[in-house]
Design an enzyme around this catalytic site. Structure first.
Site, PDB file in Angstrom:
ATOM      1  N   HIS A 156       0.825  -1.222   0.000  1.00 27.53           N
ATOM      2  CA  HIS A 156       0.000   0.000   0.000  1.00 27.53           C
ATOM      3  C   HIS A 156       0.854   1.265   0.000  1.00 27.53           C
ATOM      4  CE1 HIS A 156       0.311  -1.675   4.098  1.00 27.53           C
ATOM      5  NE2 HIS A 156       0.523  -0.435   4.478  1.00 27.53           N
ATOM      6  N   HIS A 170     -22.361   0.157  18.576  1.00 27.56           N
ATOM      7  CA  HIS A 170     -22.290  -0.864  19.631  1.00 27.56           C
ATOM      8  C   HIS A 170     -23.142  -2.055  19.218  1.00 27.56           C
ATOM      9  CE1 HIS A 170     -22.016  -2.639  23.588  1.00 27.56           C
ATOM     10  NE2 HIS A 170     -23.331  -2.807  23.604  1.00 27.56           N
TER      11      HIS A 170
END
Ligand code: NAD
Length: 465
Positions: free
Chosen positions: A317, A440
């Site tokens: 990358h 969450h």
């Protein structure tokens, strides 16, 4: 003589991305690649096949004893290594064909063969389709090769590099890995999960040099529990195949070790031999890396270099970022790579991911910092997926709160680190992350909690006074 605006030598992640970006910018582009498959080491014999093997070997490990805790009983699990290797090869083939398609869509000319600078503006292609090409701009992106180690007799079979270790046709009884870096740990884990005894010999007193020391020490404990044997402070001086077919590995001041396979993974070297650099006036610096300026210009006008052949971490990358920036620079556009925001990931289980500065680097540079830590053990999602080893560590400047480094040892760390990379890219503070809503229950909540912990106010853990 063929003529193009831009010729890229090397079709790995740096080279093929540079070629595509240059084509997007309207240049007439060609790419010279030695192998019939595009994608370079990363795609053919590196990042991609190793990730396929890591996934398959983890499935096998789970099936052989780790599913019972979930209430899933599995009997008679068998390893079909041939199918596992075929699956890996299939993924590589599909992805390399994908790049062929991208080249066609971007009208990039392919030259099959070894490219060599024959002058400051010409490339000679040696191979099945010989050619001579001139170009206004030449980008060198020839990557890297496995570093040899004096005394270690690589035979491409029993004593080999990562290329061989991706295709063993049988699980070794005892695999000795030389070097506890990215390659040694990832491939050591693959074969350990598939049943091999794995001994890792590392010269330094720690694993993963360059990564945050605390995280590396924690990771070593976890891998040891998983069955890997580490012998730190072991300097390998020789390895050879004996008459009985067994390999003998010798370390300074230690009794020799016998095993049936050896994986040499002591780093990589820039692949510049036979490129004709000296003839074309391209200077090479420390460690044989091509010297470039911030715009990837070599010492010869019109010739550029990117990726593993220049300075910096040898990561796909990083090379891709440089490929895009280099092509943009050739087109007269803004050309910049932020090296403080290049992540590093070791794809073991748990994964180890890191971006920015380590604690050691901050201490050495005398930069004052505050540290926030949050363990996966206190995260609901980590408990649900039964992967609670590890933690997130955020290092923020003591006065400005700006995030300087983030280190994650834990499940999906390689994916989680993206948030930290974006935060560093945007110059965020720990408070910025602490105030950002995280869904969450997710593993990413550990990043928010670690950011809160920088200020001693994590919610789901008792904060140190
Ligand atoms: P590395 O540099 O990560 O690790 C090599 C290790 O070998 C070091 O710990 C070094 O101390 C040790 N060593 C050197 N000489 C030794 C000796 N005589 N005896 C014992 N130990 C010795 O190198 P690598 O693991 O071979 O990886 C090569 C490159 O490929 C790296 O630059 C890495 O960034 C890249 N890579 C990245 C990934 C990833 O991003 N997940 C995966 C694989 C490879």
């Amino acid at each position: 003589m063929k003529q193009h605006d831009v010729v890229v030598v090397g079709g790995g992640p740096g080279g093929y991305v540079a070629a595509i970006r240059a084509a997007q910018l309207g240049f007439n582009v060609a790419c010279v690649e030695l192998e019939s498959a595009l994608g370079g080491t990363c795609l053919r014999v590196g990042c991609i096949p190793s990730k396929a093997m890591l996934e398959s070997s983890e499935m096998y490990r789970l099936a052989t004893g780790h599913l019972a805790a979930h209430g899933v009983k599995v009997d008679g699990v068998q390893l079909d290594l041939e199918t596992m290797l075929k699956r890996k090869d299939g993924i590589v083939t599909a992805l390399t064909k994908g790049i062929d398609g991208l080249f066609r869509a971007n009208k990039i000319t392919r030259y099959l063969g070894r490219g060599k600078l024959s002058s400051k503006t010409t490339i000679v292609v040696e191979g099945p389709e010989p050619a001579e090409i001139t170009a206004k701009h030449i980008i060198l992106a020839t990557g890297s090769i496995s570093a040899p180690l004096p005394g270690v007799q690589v035979d491409g079979d029993k004593i080999g590099t990562s290329t061989e270790a991706l295709s063993y046709t049988a699980v070794p009884k005892h695999l000795v890995v030389i070097g506890a870096g990215y390659i040694g740990l990832e491939l050591g884990c693959v074969w350990s999960r598939l049943g091999a005894k794995v001994t890792v010999l590392e010269y330094l007193p720690r694993i993963l040099p360059g990564m945050d020391a605390e995280m590396a020490a924690d990771a070593q404990k976890i891998f040891t529990k998983q069955g890997l044997e580490f012998r730190l402070g072991s300097r390998v001086t020789s390895a050879r195949v004996q008459a009985d077919g067994q390999c003998l590995v010798e370390c300074e001041g230690q009794p020799p070790t016998t095993c049936d396979r050896v994986l040499l993974a002591v780093g990589r070297l820039p692949n510049t031999q036979g490129l004709g650099l000296a003839e074309a006036g391209v200077d090479v610096g420390k460690g044989g890396r091509i010297v470039v300026d911030a715009q990837f210009r070599t010492t010869q006008p019109g010739i550029y270099a990117i990726g593993d052949v220049i300075q910096g971490p040898m990561l796909a990358h990083k090379a891709e970022e440089e490929g895009v920036a280099c092509a943009d620079g050739i087109a007269g556009k803004y050309c910049h790579v932020n090296y403080d925001a290049i992540p590093g990931v070791c794809y073991t289980d748990p994964e180890i991911a890191s971006v920015g500065k380590t604690e050691e680097q901050l201490k050495e540079a005398g930069i004052p910092y505050r540290k926030g830590v949050f363990p996966f053990l206190a995260n609901a999602r980590a408990k649900a997926i039964a992967s609670t080893d590890g933690r997130v560590k955020i290092l923020a400047h003591a006065q400005t709160d700006r995030i300087l480094g983030v280190h994650i040892l834990g499940p999906r760390a390689g994916d989680l680190i993206a948030e930290a990379v974006a935060a560093i890219e945007f110059g965020a503070t720990a408070e910025d992350i602490a105030r950002t809503s995280h869904a969450h229950p997710t593993l990413a909540e550990c990043i928010k909690e670690a950011a809160l912990s920088v200020d001693g106010r994590a919610i789901h853990m008792a904060n140190a006074k």
